[in-house]
Design a protein around this motif. Structure first.
Motif, mmCIF file in Angstrom:
data_model
loop_
_atom_site.group_PDB
_atom_site.id
_atom_site.type_symbol
_atom_site.label_atom_id
_atom_site.label_comp_id
_atom_site.label_asym_id
_atom_site.label_seq_id
_atom_site.Cartn_x
_atom_site.Cartn_y
_atom_site.Cartn_z
ATOM 1 N N CYS A 126 20.705 -3.724 17.015
ATOM 2 C CA CYS A 126 19.529 -3.522 17.860
ATOM 3 C C CYS A 126 18.241 -3.580 17.038
ATOM 4 O O CYS A 126 17.265 -4.221 17.454
ATOM 5 N N VAL A 127 18.252 -2.940 15.878
ATOM 6 C CA VAL A 127 17.046 -2.933 15.048
ATOM 7 C C VAL A 127 16.722 -4.341 14.563
ATOM 8 O O VAL A 127 15.559 -4.784 14.613
ATOM 9 N N SER A 128 17.716 -5.064 14.084
ATOM 10 C CA SER A 128 17.463 -6.418 13.579
ATOM 11 C C SER A 128 17.025 -7.359 14.695
ATOM 12 O O SER A 128 16.187 -8.241 14.485
ATOM 13 N N SER A 129 17.554 -7.184 15.909
ATOM 14 C CA SER A 129 17.131 -8.033 17.031
ATOM 15 C C SER A 129 15.702 -7.742 17.445
ATOM 16 O O SER A 129 14.960 -8.661 17.841
ATOM 17 N N LEU A 130 15.295 -6.481 17.369
ATOM 18 C CA LEU A 130 13.923 -6.138 17.721
ATOM 19 C C LEU A 130 12.930 -6.622 16.669
ATOM 20 O O LEU A 130 11.814 -7.019 17.001
ATOM 21 N N VAL A 131 13.341 -6.608 15.407
ATOM 22 C CA VAL A 131 12.443 -7.036 14.337
ATOM 23 C C VAL A 131 12.321 -8.554 14.299
ATOM 24 O O VAL A 131 11.241 -9.110 14.041
ATOM 25 N N SER A 132 13.415 -9.266 14.575
ATOM 26 C CA SER A 132 13.414 -10.727 14.480
ATOM 27 C C SER A 132 12.544 -11.346 15.563
ATOM 28 O O SER A 132 12.485 -10.853 16.704
ATOM 29 N N GLU A 133 11.877 -12.419 15.217
ATOM 30 C CA GLU A 133 11.004 -13.100 16.177
ATOM 31 C C GLU A 133 11.805 -13.764 17.279
ATOM 32 O O GLU A 133 11.360 -13.823 18.434
ATOM 33 N N ARG A 134 12.994 -14.253 16.953
ATOM 34 C CA ARG A 134 13.839 -14.931 17.927
ATOM 35 C C ARG A 134 15.027 -14.074 18.352
ATOM 36 O O ARG A 134 15.995 -14.597 18.906
ATOM 37 N N GLY A 135 14.978 -12.768 18.102
ATOM 38 C CA GLY A 135 16.018 -11.868 18.564
ATOM 39 C C GLY A 135 17.342 -12.027 17.851
ATOM 40 O O GLY A 135 18.389 -11.806 18.470
ATOM 41 N N ARG A 136 17.332 -12.372 16.597
ATOM 42 C CA ARG A 136 18.571 -12.600 15.846
ATOM 43 C C ARG A 136 19.015 -11.314 15.149
ATOM 44 O O ARG A 136 18.201 -10.579 14.582
ATOM 45 N N ARG A 137 20.309 -11.057 15.172
ATOM 46 C CA ARG A 137 20.861 -9.963 14.388
ATOM 47 C C ARG A 137 21.258 -10.493 13.019
ATOM 48 O O ARG A 137 21.117 -11.693 12.732
ATOM 49 N N LEU A 138 21.773 -9.599 12.161
ATOM 50 C CA LEU A 138 22.088 -10.007 10.793
ATOM 51 C C LEU A 138 23.184 -11.065 10.757
ATOM 52 O O LEU A 138 23.167 -11.948 9.900
ATOM 53 N N GLY A 139 24.141 -10.965 11.644
ATOM 54 C CA GLY A 139 25.181 -11.984 11.697
ATOM 55 C C GLY A 139 24.636 -13.367 11.987
ATOM 56 O O GLY A 139 25.084 -14.365 11.422
#
Length: 327
Positions: A126-139
């Motif tokens: 959730c944190v990585s998706s919110l930070v990413s410009e295109r909603g990407r997680r670490l995977g």
């Protein structure tokens, strides 16, 4: 829209999936996977009741890896990025260049998903998706993938505005055979988006398109007609010609030609009365005032119905209406 560029330097208009839709898809996938995992775990517990503790532990670890980790990887690989949850939410996993994912992409996403989703209950994802410009997680970052939306609301249909009423039919004799399709497309795009343009820019663009159209047709617009109205009138004329070419006349029935069905006159028959009625002459053959029935079709000949012979004398021959003929 996402500026995804393919290897051929083509910009793809992909819409990345955001956190709510992705979270819903993950919840659906986890519900299905955990249900299957619990069923298989119960079955293994019953089947391995006679085994020792080490064997039971090994089977438990194997079932955990195969179902909770291996099954999502296999599903994403075989379906090219569409798991059950993503299919329900209209999402798909693609590469950074817009192509379909392969096994190595699904493997990296599944391995990182164990840490992001299973071990941390989705907090890291959730944190990585919110930070990413295109909603990407670490995977997605490590695998070089992107989750995009497949079902996008259809855009509003842009309709070419009609020309002014006083211009309808003014360009019926215009030769449009030399106008190329790219120019028609450019004119249509201008007419559909004319209201969105600046007034000065729109007028200049209309004048340029009108000059190109005049150069192709060889006929200038009527005096006093604005360039935008001229373009709208010519486009309407072309659409009318295309409609007539596509749907045309409906055959001889619409024209009322002799020999067509549905016309008012009747072809002559072989007998004398029919011939006389066809040409509007009396039955005798001499010209004269046409008979009122000459222009009407002859009524069909109906065979008379012969009543059965009466039985029981004159009383029985009385009509069914109750009227008795005089003696």
């Amino acid at each position: 829209m996402s500026d995804v560029v393919t290897g051929d330097a083509v910009v793809l208009g992909l819409q990345p999936a955001r956190l709510p839709s992705r979270a819903l898809a993950v919840l659906i996938d986890l519900a299905v996977v955990w249900a299957v995992y619990l069923l298989i775990t119960l079955g293994l517990a019953v089947a391995t009741a006679s085994l020792d503790e080490a064997a039971v532990m090994a089977l438990s670890i194997a079932s955990f890896l195969l179902i909770l980790v291996g099954a999502p990887i296999a599903v994403e690989t075989l379906s090219h990025g569409r798991s059950l949850g993503k299919l329900a939410c209209g999402l798909r996993v693609v590469r950074d260049d817009g192509g379909p994912i392969r096994f190595r992409h699904a493997l990296v996403r599944g391995a990182m998903g164990v840490v992001e989703i299973l071990m941390t209950f989705g907090a890291v994802a959730c944190v990585s998706s919110l930070v990413s410009e295109r909603g990407r997680r670490l995977g997605d970052v490590f695998a070089g993938t992107l989750v995009v939306r497949e079902r996008i609301p259809a855009a509003r249909m842009l309709v070419v505005p009609p020309p002014p009423p006083w211009l309808v039919g003014r360009f019926a004799g215009l030769d449009l055979s030399a106008v190329p399709e790219p120019l028609w497309l450019e004119i249509r795009q201008y007419l559909t988006r004319a209201r969105e343009l600046d007034a000065v820019v729109g007028r200049q663009l209309a004048e340029r398109l009108a000059d190109e159209l005049v150069a192709r047709t060889g006929t200038p617009p009527p005096p006093g007609v604005p360039a935008a109205a001229y373009l709208a009138g010519v486009v309407a004329e072309r659409q009318a010609r295309d409609a007539r070419r596509a749907f045309g006349s409906r055959g001889p029935e619409a024209t009322g030609a002799p020999g067509s069905t549905g016309t008012a006159w009747i072809a002559g028959t072989s007998d004398a009365a029919g011939t006389a009625g066809a040409v509007g002459m009396p039955a005798g053959g001499s010209p004269g005032a046409p008979s009122p029935v000459a222009s009407r079709p002859a009524p069909p000949v109906v065979a008379p119905v012969v009543a059965p012979p009466a039985v029981g004398g004159p009383e029985a021959a009385t009509p069914a209406t109750g009227f008795a003929p005089p003696a």
